[in-house]
Scaffold this motif. Structure first.
Motif, PDB file in Angstrom:
ATOM      1  N   CYS A  92       6.108  15.415 -63.729  1.00 16.67           N
ATOM      2  CA  CYS A  92       4.902  16.037 -63.177  1.00 16.67           C
ATOM      3  C   CYS A  92       4.537  15.359 -61.857  1.00 16.67           C
ATOM      4  O   CYS A  92       5.028  14.281 -61.537  1.00 16.67           O
ATOM      5  N   GLU A  93       3.645  15.980 -61.109  1.00 15.21           N
ATOM      6  CA  GLU A  93       3.164  15.398 -59.849  1.00 15.21           C
ATOM      7  C   GLU A  93       2.482  14.051 -60.069  1.00 15.21           C
ATOM      8  O   GLU A  93       2.491  13.191 -59.193  1.00 15.21           O
ATOM      9  N   CYS A  94       1.902  13.851 -61.261  1.00 13.90           N
ATOM     10  CA  CYS A  94       1.212  12.592 -61.557  1.00 13.90           C
ATOM     11  C   CYS A  94       2.192  11.471 -61.894  1.00 13.90           C
ATOM     12  O   CYS A  94       1.794  10.310 -61.974  1.00 13.90           O
ATOM     13  N   GLY A  95       3.473  11.799 -62.107  1.00 13.53           N
ATOM     14  CA  GLY A  95       4.481  10.784 -62.405  1.00 13.53           C
ATOM     15  C   GLY A  95       4.912  10.726 -63.854  1.00 13.53           C
ATOM     16  O   GLY A  95       5.847  10.009 -64.191  1.00 13.53           O
ATOM     17  N   ILE A 131      10.759  17.672 -75.061  1.00 11.34           N
ATOM     18  CA  ILE A 131       9.571  17.996 -74.268  1.00 11.34           C
ATOM     19  C   ILE A 131       8.458  17.084 -74.754  1.00 11.34           C
ATOM     20  O   ILE A 131       8.072  17.127 -75.914  1.00 11.34           O
ATOM     21  N   ARG A 132       7.952  16.250 -73.873  1.00 15.74           N
ATOM     22  CA  ARG A 132       6.933  15.271 -74.249  1.00 15.74           C
ATOM     23  C   ARG A 132       5.545  15.798 -73.888  1.00 15.74           C
ATOM     24  O   ARG A 132       4.897  15.299 -72.975  1.00 15.74           O
ATOM     25  N   ALA A 133       5.129  16.836 -74.603  1.00 16.94           N
ATOM     26  CA  ALA A 133       3.813  17.438 -74.394  1.00 16.94           C
ATOM     27  C   ALA A 133       3.336  18.022 -75.715  1.00 16.94           C
ATOM     28  O   ALA A 133       4.137  18.428 -76.547  1.00 16.94           O
ATOM     29  N   ARG A 155      -0.191  15.296 -69.445  1.00 18.42           N
ATOM     30  CA  ARG A 155      -1.382  14.514 -69.773  1.00 18.42           C
ATOM     31  C   ARG A 155      -2.499  14.698 -68.753  1.00 18.42           C
ATOM     32  O   ARG A 155      -3.673  14.575 -69.076  1.00 18.42           O
ATOM     33  N   CYS A 156      -2.125  15.023 -67.505  1.00 18.22           N
ATOM     34  CA  CYS A 156      -3.126  15.206 -66.447  1.00 18.22           C
ATOM     35  C   CYS A 156      -3.695  16.623 -66.441  1.00 18.22           C
ATOM     36  O   CYS A 156      -4.441  16.979 -65.546  1.00 18.22           O
ATOM     37  N   LYS A 157      -3.317  17.440 -67.430  1.00 14.97           N
ATOM     38  CA  LYS A 157      -3.817  18.812 -67.633  1.00 14.97           C
ATOM     39  C   LYS A 157      -3.169  19.850 -66.717  1.00 14.97           C
ATOM     40  O   LYS A 157      -3.637  20.972 -66.641  1.00 14.97           O
ATOM     41  N   ARG A 158      -2.087  19.500 -66.018  1.00 15.13           N
ATOM     42  CA  ARG A 158      -1.353  20.481 -65.216  1.00 15.13           C
ATOM     43  C   ARG A 158      -0.301  21.143 -66.093  1.00 15.13           C
ATOM     44  O   ARG A 158       0.274  20.527 -66.969  1.00 15.13           O
ATOM     45  N   TRP A 159      -0.011  22.409 -65.818  1.00 12.37           N
ATOM     46  CA  TRP A 159       1.065  23.117 -66.499  1.00 12.37           C
ATOM     47  C   TRP A 159       2.332  22.935 -65.672  1.00 12.37           C
ATOM     48  O   TRP A 159       2.338  23.196 -64.472  1.00 12.37           O
ATOM     49  N   VAL A 160       3.393  22.467 -66.310  1.00 19.86           N
ATOM     50  CA  VAL A 160       4.636  22.142 -65.636  1.00 19.86           C
ATOM     51  C   VAL A 160       5.754  22.993 -66.226  1.00 19.86           C
ATOM     52  O   VAL A 160       5.849  23.147 -67.452  1.00 19.86           O
TER      53      VAL A 160
END
Length: 62
Positions: free
Chosen positions: A19-22, A31-33, A46-51
């Motif tokens: 993700c953009e947050c790293g 898939i770790r979500a 974890r940062c609430k973005r959909w990837v």
């Protein structure tokens, strides 16, 4: 000459989704979500973005 281990490691690194947050959302195997939308092929970081992640549905033979 390359060994089989280095080839598989390279394949795994090519499949990672970060993700953009790293945060690593997909590590090549898992898939770790907690939230995944299989129809759209996305997972919530974890940062609430959909990837976008590679999602494959396995159908049972039963």
């Amino acid at each position: 000459m390359r060994s089989a281990a280095s080839t598989s490691e390279r394949r795994e690194l090519d499949q990672r989704v970060v993700c953009e947050c790293g945060h690593v959302v997909y590590d090549g195997e898992v898939i770790r979500a907690r939230c995944v939308h299989p129809e759209s092929g996305t997972a919530k970081c974890r940062c609430k973005r959909w990837v976008a992640v590679p999602v494959g549905l396995i159908r049972s033979a039963g």
